[in-house]
Design a protein around this motif. Sequence first.
Motif, PDB file in Angstrom:
ATOM      1  N   ALA A 124      -8.403  -4.751   2.719  1.00  0.00           N
ATOM      2  CA  ALA A 124      -8.033  -3.378   2.382  1.00  0.00           C
ATOM      3  C   ALA A 124      -9.085  -2.396   2.868  1.00  0.00           C
ATOM      4  O   ALA A 124      -8.752  -1.316   3.380  1.00  0.00           O
ATOM      5  CB  ALA A 124      -7.843  -3.246   0.871  1.00  0.00           C
ATOM      6  N   TYR A 125     -10.363  -2.750   2.738  1.00  0.00           N
ATOM      7  CA  TYR A 125     -11.428  -1.869   3.229  1.00  0.00           C
ATOM      8  C   TYR A 125     -11.365  -1.733   4.747  1.00  0.00           C
ATOM      9  O   TYR A 125     -11.451  -0.628   5.287  1.00  0.00           O
ATOM     10  CB  TYR A 125     -12.793  -2.410   2.813  1.00  0.00           C
ATOM     11  CG  TYR A 125     -13.923  -1.801   3.610  1.00  0.00           C
ATOM     12  CD1 TYR A 125     -14.295  -0.469   3.427  1.00  0.00           C
ATOM     13  CD2 TYR A 125     -14.604  -2.544   4.572  1.00  0.00           C
ATOM     14  CE1 TYR A 125     -15.312   0.101   4.169  1.00  0.00           C
ATOM     15  CE2 TYR A 125     -15.619  -1.985   5.316  1.00  0.00           C
ATOM     16  CZ  TYR A 125     -15.967  -0.668   5.124  1.00  0.00           C
ATOM     17  OH  TYR A 125     -16.969  -0.095   5.868  1.00  0.00           O
ATOM     18  N   ILE A 134       0.833  -1.204   0.000  1.00  0.00           N
ATOM     19  CA  ILE A 134       0.000   0.000   0.000  1.00  0.00           C
ATOM     20  C   ILE A 134       0.871   1.258   0.000  1.00  0.00           C
ATOM     21  O   ILE A 134       0.587   2.244  -0.699  1.00  0.00           O
ATOM     22  CB  ILE A 134      -0.945  -0.004   1.215  1.00  0.00           C
ATOM     23  CG1 ILE A 134      -1.978  -1.129   1.084  1.00  0.00           C
ATOM     24  CG2 ILE A 134      -1.625   1.337   1.383  1.00  0.00           C
ATOM     25  CD1 ILE A 134      -2.891  -0.994  -0.103  1.00  0.00           C
ATOM     26  N   VAL A 186      -8.158   2.508  -3.085  1.00  0.00           N
ATOM     27  CA  VAL A 186      -8.173   1.041  -2.971  1.00  0.00           C
ATOM     28  C   VAL A 186      -8.698   0.418  -4.258  1.00  0.00           C
ATOM     29  O   VAL A 186      -8.153  -0.572  -4.764  1.00  0.00           O
ATOM     30  CB  VAL A 186      -9.027   0.615  -1.761  1.00  0.00           C
ATOM     31  CG1 VAL A 186      -9.203  -0.901  -1.736  1.00  0.00           C
ATOM     32  CG2 VAL A 186      -8.393   1.089  -0.469  1.00  0.00           C
ATOM     33  N   LEU A 244      -8.028   0.275   5.725  1.00  0.00           N
ATOM     34  CA  LEU A 244      -7.752   1.592   5.155  1.00  0.00           C
ATOM     35  C   LEU A 244      -8.948   2.535   5.192  1.00  0.00           C
ATOM     36  O   LEU A 244      -8.784   3.730   5.429  1.00  0.00           O
ATOM     37  CB  LEU A 244      -7.271   1.445   3.702  1.00  0.00           C
ATOM     38  CG  LEU A 244      -5.928   0.743   3.501  1.00  0.00           C
ATOM     39  CD1 LEU A 244      -5.662   0.537   2.017  1.00  0.00           C
ATOM     40  CD2 LEU A 244      -4.799   1.530   4.126  1.00  0.00           C
ATOM     41  N   VAL A 271      -5.722  -1.863  -5.551  1.00  0.00           N
ATOM     42  CA  VAL A 271      -5.817  -3.259  -5.113  1.00  0.00           C
ATOM     43  C   VAL A 271      -6.518  -4.025  -6.226  1.00  0.00           C
ATOM     44  O   VAL A 271      -7.731  -4.266  -6.183  1.00  0.00           O
ATOM     45  CB  VAL A 271      -6.561  -3.369  -3.768  1.00  0.00           C
ATOM     46  CG1 VAL A 271      -6.617  -4.815  -3.305  1.00  0.00           C
ATOM     47  CG2 VAL A 271      -5.873  -2.513  -2.718  1.00  0.00           C
ATOM     48  N   LYS A 273      -9.486  -7.657  -0.857  1.00  0.00           N
ATOM     49  CA  LYS A 273     -10.217  -6.396  -0.970  1.00  0.00           C
ATOM     50  C   LYS A 273     -10.945  -6.055   0.327  1.00  0.00           C
ATOM     51  O   LYS A 273     -11.016  -4.880   0.718  1.00  0.00           O
ATOM     52  CB  LYS A 273     -11.186  -6.469  -2.149  1.00  0.00           C
ATOM     53  CG  LYS A 273     -10.486  -6.513  -3.502  1.00  0.00           C
ATOM     54  CD  LYS A 273     -11.449  -6.346  -4.651  1.00  0.00           C
ATOM     55  CE  LYS A 273     -12.260  -7.592  -4.895  1.00  0.00           C
ATOM     56  NZ  LYS A 273     -13.072  -7.491  -6.133  1.00  0.00           N
ATOM     57  N   THR A 299     -10.274   7.503  -0.148  1.00  0.00           N
ATOM     58  CA  THR A 299      -9.437   6.338   0.143  1.00  0.00           C
ATOM     59  C   THR A 299      -9.992   5.085  -0.521  1.00  0.00           C
ATOM     60  O   THR A 299      -9.227   4.235  -0.996  1.00  0.00           O
ATOM     61  CB  THR A 299      -9.340   6.129   1.661  1.00  0.00           C
ATOM     62  OG1 THR A 299      -8.896   7.342   2.276  1.00  0.00           O
ATOM     63  CG2 THR A 299      -8.366   5.017   1.998  1.00  0.00           C
TER      64      THR A 299
END
Length: 672
Positions: A530-531, A122, A515, A534, A519, A527, A511
């Motif tokens: 990542a959510y 990231i 992503v 982030l 991603v 995924k 954000t």
Amino acid sequence: MAQHLEHTSNISNKAYFPSPNHLWAHIKDAIHDAMATYIPRKLAKRKDSCPWIDKDLRKLMKTRNRLYKRCKKSPRLEQRYLLYRSIVKQQLRRKHAAYVHKLFTDEDKSSTEKSKQFWTYIKHRRSTNSNVGPLKEGTTLVTSAKDRAEILNNQFTSVFSQPTPRIDYTQPTLNSQMSNIKVCPRGVLKQLKSLNPNKSTGPDGIPSRVLKEMADVLATPLTNLFQMSLDKGVVPDDWKKANVSPIYKKGEKYLASNYRPVSLTCVVSKVLEHIVTSHMMNYAEEHKLLFRDQHGFRRNRSCERQLLELVCDIAKRLDEGRETDACVLDFSKAFDKVNHSKLLLKLANYGVSHQIVSWIDSFLSQRLQKVVIEDAESTESHVSSGVPQGSVIGPALFLFYINDLPDYVKSRVRLFADDTIIYNDASSPASLQHDLEMLEKWESEWDMEFHPKKCEHIVFTRKRNQTTNEYKLHNTCIPKSSCIKYLGVHVDSKLSWNQQVDKTSAKANSTLGFVRRNVITTSEDIKLKAYKQLVRPILEYASCAWDSVGVTKEKKLEAVQRRAARFVCGIRRTDRKTSTTGLLQRLNLPVLSERRGTRRLQLFRQYHHHDSDIIKEYIDCIDARSSRRHCMQYFIPATNTAHYQKTFFLRTARDWNALPADSLILSSPSIH
């Protein structure tokens, strides 16, 4: 390597070393000799910036490039070139997605390694550049690394305050005195084993990984060194040197004043700093020496708690029909202006032992620093004031230094390190103005400085016709605002939280877009991770303080999570038939309002069991014999406004009282 250091440690136990400098030089030389003997060194090849590009893909890319050159001369090859270009694009996406999927799903790697790889990926995907760019010197932009380092070093040293004679300062006599520190090998071993091997190496050239791997062997000689340093009040000269890394704050990047100096010091010094800091903070908490409303760098006193108390206090005043004038004050280079002699005087008056005061005196005196940029170093400069930013003990020393600031004023003051907010009834502006003048006196006595143009004034009121009070600091009017940003939360004059929700949802959507673009994988797990790591933390930051949003604003926050669910499940934006509620259930994502409610109950439980005084400021306990559900209920007072009724303590107390007697939140020994 261990045998080499064991032999050296045995010699250090028997030999006589007149000062900590000699003993540290002996230990440091032994570690460097062992590193040179047992740690292999070779010229490593530079890692490929695109590891997902394999041999077959490189062949396709070479063919594409060759066709591009040929089609310039022969247009009939253009279609073939376009075909290969399309194939290369498809293969690049496919290979990159497979690489990312393998990066996070490799079963041979631990969860810690996967987490580190995720954040490294990231970080590289973010477009923000944290490096120091060209700097302006006069009217010229300087690009040389050496010259930029000199400019920043001159800027950092220019803000130091000059040493001044000591002044008389009296503190109430304490019933007890801090005891001297007795360093034990077990504690040193624990600190060495807890070191982060990825931290930067200090000026002594000893990496954290070496200290951690050789902790069993180095614990005893370092214990002897630490005890000698404390007893003699002498800090080795190497520990007083720092490589300064400039960190960009905000504003124009070409201005050296917009960078913060973070000192990289010796790792061994930080181990002893941790021991001293723990001893000092435990003593301060035990005897309640630190200001109650100081929440910075203290255990169990977070930004969220500071905001909770501030919002509840302001809402209670509004409920009573009172307007509140508040001034958010901004220190100018606070950590760099701490006067060393005055700091030592304050520490002694707070009961800090002579052993620790002498050691801190040696730690702060004759310090040297140099700025390092891209392997280029500035000249070394003497540090005449301040506490090193990036050190372990620096924040604790700063807390002791500004601890007496609230004693100068009568208005309510709340501190989070150097973030200061002072407020009082708007009906008595003379009182708040007098307190601001007293703060001017405080800063002149203790060599600190407020920046009046960066301070803000806000009036908390529910009236249409607000008061028009003006306040001055250093004969400069403090700018008035209808909304302030305090500890990362936007607080408006009516506590409506409209701007907080708007700013939060905008940042979270931005954000989420990052992503979505970076991603690139078909794995739902990646995924979703990542959510969760982030985007969702942005939506829930300090949510207990601003959870009283309306239905419309609540939907705006929920919309971000619904967009994220469609992204995680691979549902196109044009597909309106798929139920987002079903997607949230399949991904096990509860609605954000439920998560905020659970968080409020968890925090309330923590205060109930460990710090009930904060709750008793706003609500009272009910006699256990008169409670209907369980024996931990609270009395909810009547309110005049919905704002105060929806504040954290009153709203969460109602949910707390409604819990059944067998609820896990009440009976579980752990908050989790």
